[in-house]
Design a protein around this motif. Structure first.
Motif, PDB file in Angstrom:
ATOM      1  N   HIS A 141      -2.304  10.360  10.830  1.00 43.22           N
ATOM      2  CA  HIS A 141      -3.082  10.214   9.572  1.00 43.22           C
ATOM      3  C   HIS A 141      -4.630  10.829   9.606  1.00 43.22           C
ATOM      4  N   ILE A 153      -5.633  -1.295   7.080  1.00 44.10           N
ATOM      5  CA  ILE A 153      -4.514  -2.018   7.139  1.00 44.10           C
ATOM      6  C   ILE A 153      -3.230  -1.517   6.224  1.00 44.10           C
ATOM      7  N   ASN A 154      -3.924  -1.032   5.102  1.00 42.57           N
ATOM      8  CA  ASN A 154      -2.839  -0.186   4.092  1.00 42.57           C
ATOM      9  C   ASN A 154      -2.186   0.749   4.877  1.00 42.57           C
ATOM     10  N   ILE A 155      -2.925   1.663   5.714  1.00 42.98           N
ATOM     11  CA  ILE A 155      -2.031   2.665   6.344  1.00 42.98           C
ATOM     12  C   ILE A 155      -1.146   1.994   7.593  1.00 42.98           C
ATOM     13  N   MET A 199       0.320  -0.828   7.458  1.00 40.28           N
ATOM     14  CA  MET A 199       1.509  -1.198   6.653  1.00 40.28           C
ATOM     15  C   MET A 199       2.538  -0.230   6.083  1.00 40.28           C
ATOM     16  N   HIS A 200       1.886   0.837   5.724  1.00 40.70           N
ATOM     17  CA  HIS A 200       2.639   1.831   5.412  1.00 40.70           C
ATOM     18  C   HIS A 200       3.658   2.653   6.570  1.00 40.70           C
ATOM     19  N   GLY A 254       6.250   0.168   7.103  1.00 37.12           N
ATOM     20  CA  GLY A 254       7.359   0.687   6.126  1.00 37.12           C
ATOM     21  C   GLY A 254       8.188   1.695   6.365  1.00 37.12           C
ATOM     22  N   GLU A 255       7.563   2.689   6.788  1.00 40.61           N
ATOM     23  CA  GLU A 255       8.168   4.033   7.194  1.00 40.61           C
ATOM     24  C   GLU A 255       9.191   3.894   8.243  1.00 40.61           C
ATOM     25  N   HIS A 276      12.193   2.064   6.781  1.00 37.62           N
ATOM     26  CA  HIS A 276      12.866   3.010   5.929  1.00 37.62           C
ATOM     27  C   HIS A 276      13.699   4.016   6.755  1.00 37.62           C
ATOM     28  N   GLU A 278      13.596  -0.829  -0.207  1.00 39.13           N
ATOM     29  CA  GLU A 278      14.647  -0.606  -1.172  1.00 39.13           C
ATOM     30  C   GLU A 278      15.963  -1.370  -0.864  1.00 39.13           C
ATOM     31  N   SER A 295       2.509  -1.330  -5.618  1.00 39.29           N
ATOM     32  CA  SER A 295       3.656  -1.008  -5.993  1.00 39.29           C
ATOM     33  C   SER A 295       4.818  -2.255  -5.732  1.00 39.29           C
TER      34      SER A 295
END
Lengths: 255, 255
Positions: free
Chosen positions: A10, A29-31, A33-34, A37-38, A41, A48, A168
């Motif tokens: 990033h 922290i957002n990054i 968590m992203h 999440g990746e 996924h 999802e 989201s």
């Protein structure tokens, strides 16, 4: 069995940084968590798929050690790994490296699985965690609790939960609690000190329109470091507790 | 002479989205600005070179038309191009495309060059804009003004400028004015309407600790669309004015 490691790079943008030209901790922290999440996924157990089962991951606690806060314009590498799980909790670690490969930030986190309709924690299902190849261990990992706010020394600010505090996932973004906590420290302090440790526990969600109090007390530890203890409350409910350790900073960042 | 076009892709993360699972407009503007900063950097006239001359770009106005707000997890392409300049202003356009190449957002913006020490606008220097290969034209481009707030119909919220509202440019991030403006509209409205047009003018900076009033009035235009007019004020000073056009939204977004 080796736990799956996932990594992502990033580049730090100007709008992700504060006045010291380093990435803000809420954004970091957002990054992180992203990136987790990746990983989910990529392994076919993303948000999802969980949503389809009426489930969602929630974070209960982060404990971070920070040797260096990544600077504006630099490219960082974030790695993450599910470490182990038991009936109720899943433990996940993060590392953040700078361009030279130096470890800047480590984070331990505790996740739990939420039944979205019932708004209750449920038992961790093997099929949800199997792809991460993390170890099942009955042992609960006890992360230290954040230091308690000293009531007689408390500074308090009020915040109203805004529309854009909700992400989201349709909940107040975790990083907002850190925004509210840090904002009780003033500009002078925040631009002359660097965060070396953060421990934050999420206890009860806050909701759109809530008026929250962000309370903070500051003291000097025996090692000369400065400790800020934080509490987010709505009325008599404690929503989150945190403590942070700060050192005087000497360096300046330029592009 | 053809104006240099610069483009960059960006994947929309969960923390960049609001409860409707679409990117927030403040975040979209941050990303657009990041892409224009990248172009300047690539052409050797980035913020760091301007800083060395005691100069910085400031944005005076954005006018955006939005056919579709990019969704969570999608990859968007942002293109930008300096269009023309005159003695005082530089006009820059942005386009945002979805994965299928559909144009989702267009934006016109007006930039000016600031003498950082004197805090005054200065004449645009040819050497600063030459690399963009934009045309010099004496003609001023008149962007329409945002609609005025109807004083008798005003809703007003107070906000205090926080530490984390300030970005690495050491000023309140432009997108925060849009945060404050939008937050006067409620959750119900924001989750059932989509923004189709935004016009925002930045008049006077706000500073850390300032208490700002975000004022808003709403009316229905002849075409059935809903228009919100916004004003950010500190005391008797108008810091920013904006207007937004909204349509009822029918669609829902999932990953």
């Amino acid at each position: 069995m080796t736990n799956q490691i996932f990594e992502k790079e990033h580049q730090v943008s100007y709008y992700e940084c504060d006045a010291t030209r380093r990435i803000t901790i809420p954004m970091l922290i957002n990054i992180m968590m992203h990136v987790s999440g990746e990983q989910s996924h990529a392994l076919g157990v993303g948000d999802e798929q969980l949503n389809d089962k009426g489930l969602a991951w929630i974070v209960l606690q982060y404990e971070m050690n920070i040797t260096q806060v990544p600077e504006f314009y630099k490219t960082i590498k974030v790695t993450t790994q599910a470490m182990s799980y038991n009936k109720l909790f899943c433990y996940r670690d993060f590392n953040v490296y700078d361009e030279a490969g130096n470890l800047c930030v480590t984070a331990h986190s505790t996740f739990a699985l939420l039944d979205v309709t019932q708004r209750k924690m449920v038992r961790i299902q093997d099929e949800v965690v199997a792809p991460f190849e993390a170890e099942f261990s009955k042992k609960l990992i006890r992360t230290p609790k954040p230091e308690k706010v000293a009531d007689e020394l408390t500074v308090s600010n009020e915040y109203r939960v805004r529309y854009l505090d909700i992400d989201s996932n349709q909940h107040v973004n975790n990083s907002k609690y850190i925004d509210w906590a840090m904002d009780t420290l003033d500009y002078e302090f925040l631009t002359t000190h660097k965060l070396t440790y953060l421990n934050i526990k999420f206890e009860k969600e806050v909701y759109y329109g809530d008026r929250i109090q962000s309370q903070m007390s500051l003291h000097e530890a025996e090692n000369g470091k400065i400790v800020s203890a934080h509490r987010i409350v709505t009325g008599s409910t404690t929503n989150s507790e945190a403590s942070m350790v700060w050192e005087k900073s000497e360096d300046e960042v330029s592009r």
